[in-house]
Design an enzyme around this catalytic site. Structure first.
Site, short mmCIF file in Angstrom:
data_model
loop_
_atom_site.label_atom_id
_atom_site.label_comp_id
_atom_site.label_asym_id
_atom_site.label_seq_id
_atom_site.Cartn_x
_atom_site.Cartn_y
_atom_site.Cartn_z
N GLY A 1 92.60 101.02 39.27
CA GLY A 1 91.30 101.42 39.82
C GLY A 1 91.14 100.74 41.16
CE1 TYR B 1 83.25 90.01 36.84
CE2 TYR B 1 83.49 91.17 38.93
CZ TYR B 1 83.31 91.19 37.55
OH TYR B 1 83.20 92.40 36.92
CB CYS C 1 63.44 87.37 45.36
SG CYS C 1 62.54 88.34 46.55
C1 LIG Z 1 88.94 98.31 34.26
C2 LIG Z 1 90.08 98.96 33.63
C3 LIG Z 1 91.12 99.46 34.40
C4 LIG Z 1 91.17 99.29 35.90
O1 LIG Z 1 91.21 97.98 36.33
P1 LIG Z 1 91.48 97.67 37.87
O2 LIG Z 1 91.41 96.20 37.95
O3 LIG Z 1 90.39 98.34 38.64
O4 LIG Z 1 92.82 98.22 38.20
C5 LIG Z 1 92.16 100.09 33.78
N1 LIG Z 1 92.18 100.26 32.43
C6 LIG Z 1 91.17 99.82 31.65
C7 LIG Z 1 91.24 100.02 30.20
C8 LIG Z 1 90.10 99.15 32.21
O5 LIG Z 1 89.12 98.69 31.43
#
Ligand SMILES: *Cc1c(COP(=O)(O)O)cnc(C)c1O
Length: 463
Positions: free
Chosen positions: A322, A364, A391
């Site tokens: 992602g 984080y 705030c």
């Molecule tokens: C969040 C998630 C991803 C993607 O994680 P990235 O760090 O954005 O690559 C892929 N698979 C699952 C099951 C996730 O929960």
């Protein structure tokens, strides 16, 4: 780090974070290509341009704060992932990083599949024409309605996250007269070297079914007895923002071991394994991410080797990046407001957004970079903390960075690598209006998610 919010105080006065930005960068005007999207550069006047368009024009036309997404970079990253994994693997973009109808169309055009983890993400995907069979449905607590809908639509796979879910998905499929393709998400007991909240495969957390204690093997056994489920493989996602391949190696090895156990016990060779997402990107010049082809090679080598050792045919691999696709493709553009020098500490630079458009720093302790982008400057570097207008004293966008000392209200600054988990985690805190996402490509800019309006806020508040 501490989990809890803390007031401004001694902790904020710890001047520098673990050697980060211990010294100002050699050139404050330089834009490190690792952290900026591919078409970003400075024009002859020193202003940043993306897709050939200058930030002054972008700010004028779309306002600030706003996210600017480099569409050709997004597409190039999709292609790099699918080319790297070739025909032997499937790439599922993790929609939670950032999802919109335009993004879903780009994914289809570039041949990627899609992960969703809620009814809302599923709706967005389908509305933009993603075929259900190219969608994987995740989540540790999918509602019965979500399960029913996903099965009814014929999603390509549902990733089972608990024993209860095995029964729930089997029940829905049976009622609907379907045989649902499923994977079982296992937790392999790896502590990924990342922040505690985004490491998901050690045992004391909410996702998946543990390999330890024979739990995952038991989940496989139960799933195989249910006619309405077709078990296609095992899934493991070990966390996010990971640079070290060692965690993936351990994960792949343990998943292959489970495949071998399943063959020995049930005489079934499961055809797929999914190794999840989590690949890190560069938020600052100190980060050194791997290229997709290196990752693909490392993963396929280990899976092939482990399968050979166990006498298994190599399964089809899927991956779920992602952040690594969308993260580097966008920056957030802000206008500088008040500037407050704190003698002996640092200068607080306030921008017109904050934790409502980027919660990751507060959540984080994430690190980001920042640059003055409406012009260049030869002024001395000053140590800054970029903060928002909310705030909360924890409303920090960039904890430690250097900007030129002649920074002034009205200057535009940009925070790179905000394509993932920024707009998708944005909030209306303080009744702020979530910023737009503007796609920029070849000299054209178009809004793909519009800015919220006060009417949007009032329309939810039914009085
Ligand atoms: C969040 C998630 C991803 C993607 O994680 P990235 O760090 O954005 O690559 C892929 N698979 C699952 C099951 C996730 O929960």
């Amino acid at each position: 780090m501490s989990r809890s919010a803390h007031p401004a105080g001694p902790r904020h006065a710890d001047v520098l974070h673990e050697g980060h930005y211990a010294a100002p960068p050699a050139d404050l005007n330089a834009l490190d290509e690792k952290v900026w999207s591919r078409t970003v550069t400075r024009d002859a006047d020193g202003a940043l341009t993306v897709g050939g368009i200058g930030v002054a024009r972008l700010a004028e036309e779309f306002g600030t704060p706003a996210y600017f997404l480099d569409e050709s970079d997004f597409r190039a990253r999709c292609r790099a992932w699918s080319d790297a994994f070739g025909g032997d693997a499937d790439v599922f973009y993790a929609g939670k990083a950032f999802l919109s109808r335009a993004v879903v169309r780009w994914l289809q055009e570039e041949g990627l599949n899609l992960d969703v983890c809620s009814g809302g993400e599923l709706t967005t995907a389908l509305d933009a024409g993603m075929p259900a069979e190219r969608i994987a449905f995740h989540g540790n607590n999918k509602s019965l309605a979500e399960i029913e809908r996903a099965v009814g639509l014929g999603v390509g796979r549902i990733v089972l996250d608990s024993f209860q879910e095995i029964v729930r998905v089997a029940g829905a499929a049976q009622r609907l007269g379907r045989r649902q393709r499923v994977q079982i998400r296992v937790t392999v007991g790896v502590e990924a070297h990342t922040h505690e909240f985004i490491a998901t495969a050690h045992e004391d957390q909410k996702f998946g079914i543990a390999l330890a204690g024979g739990q995952a093997a038991e989940a496989v056994r139960r799933t195989l007895t249910l006619d309405s489920l077709e078990l296609i493989g095992i899934h493991s996602h070990i966390g996010s923002q990971i640079f070290d391949m060692a965690g993936f190696e351990v994960s792949a090895r343990r998943v292959v071991q489970l495949l071998a156990e399943v063959r020995d016990e049930h005489g079934v060779e499961l055809p797929e394994i999914d190794l999840g997402g989590g690949l890190g990107i560069a938020y600052t010049s100190d980060d050194d991410p791997r290229e997709p082809h290196e990752i693909a090679k490392a993963l396929s080598d280990i899976v092939t080797r482990e399968c050979e050792a166990s006498g298994l045919a190599t399964p089809r691999i899927s991956v779920e990046p992602g952040r690594a696709i969308v993260g580097p493709t966008a920056f957030t553009l802000y206008e500088v407001g008040t500037i407050k020098p704190l003698e002996g500490l640092r200068t607080y630079v306030s921008v017109d957004g904050g934790m409502s458009d980027n919660i990751r720093t507060a959540l984080y302790d994430a690190e980001y970079s920042v640059a003055l982008v409406s012009r260049t400057s030869d002024a001395e570097p000053m140590l800054v903390r970029v903060v928002g207008k909310h705030c909360e004293s924890g409303d920090i966008v960039v904890k430690d960075a250097f900007l030129p000392a002649d920074l002034a209200p009205g200057d535009l600054i940009a925070v790179p690598a905000t394509g993932a988990y920024c707009r998708s985690m944005a909030s209306n805190y303080n009744h702020s209006l979530r910023p737009p996402v503007v796609a920029v490509r070849d000299g054209e800019a178009r809004v793909i998610v519009r800015r919220e309006t006060e009417e949007d806020l009032l329309s939810l508040d039914v009085g």
